[in-house]
Design an enzyme around this catalytic site. Structure first.
Site, mmCIF file in Angstrom:
data_model
loop_
_atom_site.group_PDB
_atom_site.id
_atom_site.type_symbol
_atom_site.label_atom_id
_atom_site.label_comp_id
_atom_site.label_asym_id
_atom_site.label_seq_id
_atom_site.Cartn_x
_atom_site.Cartn_y
_atom_site.Cartn_z
ATOM 1 N N HIS A 81 -7.654 -12.352 -0.945
ATOM 2 C CA HIS A 81 -7.355 -12.244 -2.378
ATOM 3 C C HIS A 81 -8.179 -13.213 -3.235
ATOM 4 O O HIS A 81 -7.658 -14.250 -3.645
ATOM 5 C CB HIS A 81 -5.882 -12.572 -2.623
ATOM 6 N N SER A 85 0.820 -1.219 0.000
ATOM 7 C CA SER A 85 0.000 0.000 0.000
ATOM 8 C C SER A 85 0.853 1.268 0.000
ATOM 9 O O SER A 85 0.452 2.280 -0.580
ATOM 10 C CB SER A 85 -0.963 -0.001 1.186
ATOM 11 N N CYS A 110 -6.916 -6.328 -0.054
ATOM 12 C CA CYS A 110 -5.726 -6.295 0.797
ATOM 13 C C CYS A 110 -5.087 -4.904 0.835
ATOM 14 O O CYS A 110 -5.631 -4.009 1.466
ATOM 15 C CB CYS A 110 -4.759 -7.385 0.348
ATOM 16 N N GLU A 116 -8.774 -13.097 -6.263
ATOM 17 C CA GLU A 116 -8.168 -13.221 -7.600
ATOM 18 C C GLU A 116 -7.133 -14.332 -7.666
ATOM 19 O O GLU A 116 -6.675 -14.687 -8.751
ATOM 20 C CB GLU A 116 -7.567 -11.874 -8.026
HETATM 21 N N1 GLN Z 1 1.025 -5.768 3.872
HETATM 22 C C1 GLN Z 1 0.710 -5.050 2.680
HETATM 23 C C2 GLN Z 1 0.539 -3.563 2.977
HETATM 24 O O1 GLN Z 1 0.584 -3.166 4.076
HETATM 25 C C3 GLN Z 1 -0.561 -5.610 2.039
HETATM 26 C C4 GLN Z 1 -0.293 -7.011 1.556
HETATM 27 C C5 GLN Z 1 -1.163 -7.444 0.404
HETATM 28 O O2 GLN Z 1 -1.738 -6.642 -0.310
HETATM 29 N N2 GLN Z 1 -1.203 -8.734 0.179
HETATM 30 O O3 GLN Z 1 0.377 -2.802 2.077
#
Ligand code: GLN
Length: 190
Positions: free
Chosen positions: A174, A48, A78, A176
């Site tokens: 997820h 992110s 996520c 996908e």
């Molecule tokens: N841990 C990631 C984050 O903080 C997110 C992980 C993911 O998208 N699978 O952005």
């Protein structure tokens, strides 16, 4: 209806493949002019902080904030959930660039490190009959939701893993990666 997948970083290709399988023709979105051509957008999993920085760099934060939940349905998986959230707990000073458009509070990496990633079957009648296979990769947790937000899937312990606020959808897992397109179908109907 045109569906886009934010393609700055993360597993956008897997989302595009799933969409192709159900007959949609997704657009890879990196720039404001591509965003302008879609009315559904998936923000994929990934990192992110990286996606947020690239959104800022490409001038995407403002056009996204202006449309998200209105004439643009947005689904974050996520990392995408983190970018949608109004509040991110345990942020470092200065934080990370985010959209902050959905009334949820999240905790990043809530279940631990990459090695603590896990898979679990999830009950979510909103997405259709039968359990979903939930893949959680360094996932965030949705710690709390605002009044206008509906929790649509939870872990057996009660933790929220999918939430919806009108035309905004967030899943911490997820779909996908599982070959199961039920959540994609659900999103296209928002
Ligand atoms: N841990 C990631 C984050 O903080 C997110 C992980 C993911 O998208 N699978 O952005």
């Amino acid at each position: 209806m045109t569906v886009g997948v934010l393609a700055l970083q993360g597993d956008f290709r897997e989302h595009c493949e799933t969409l192709h399988r159900i007959g949609a023709d997704p657009v890879e979105v990196r720039l404001p002019r591509q965003l302008a051509s879609v009315n559904h957008l998936i923000i994929p999993g990934g990192e992110s902080t990286t996606i947020g920085r690239l959104l800022a760099l490409y001038g995407m934060l403002e056009p996204l904030r202006a449309r998200a939940g209105r004439d643009l349905a947005v689904w974050g998986t996520c990392a995408g959930t983190i970018l949608l959230a109004r509040e991110i707990l345990d942020q470092k000073r200065g934080g990370q660039p985010t959209l902050g458009v959905m009334d949820i509070t999240v905790r990043r990496n809530a279940y631990g490190s990459q090695l603590d990633s896990f898979e679990l079957s999830i009950e979510a009648s909103a997405f259709g009959e039968g359990p979903l296979h939930g893949v959680f990769i360094r996932a965030p947790q949705i710690e709390s939701i605002g009044r206008g937000v509906e929790a649509i899937a939870r872990l057996p312990g009660g933790g929220i893993v999918a939430a919806r606020q009108g035309r905004l959808l967030a899943t911490t897992f997820h779909p996908e990666l599982t070959g199961d397109a039920r959540v994609h179908r659900y999103f296209l109907e928002l």
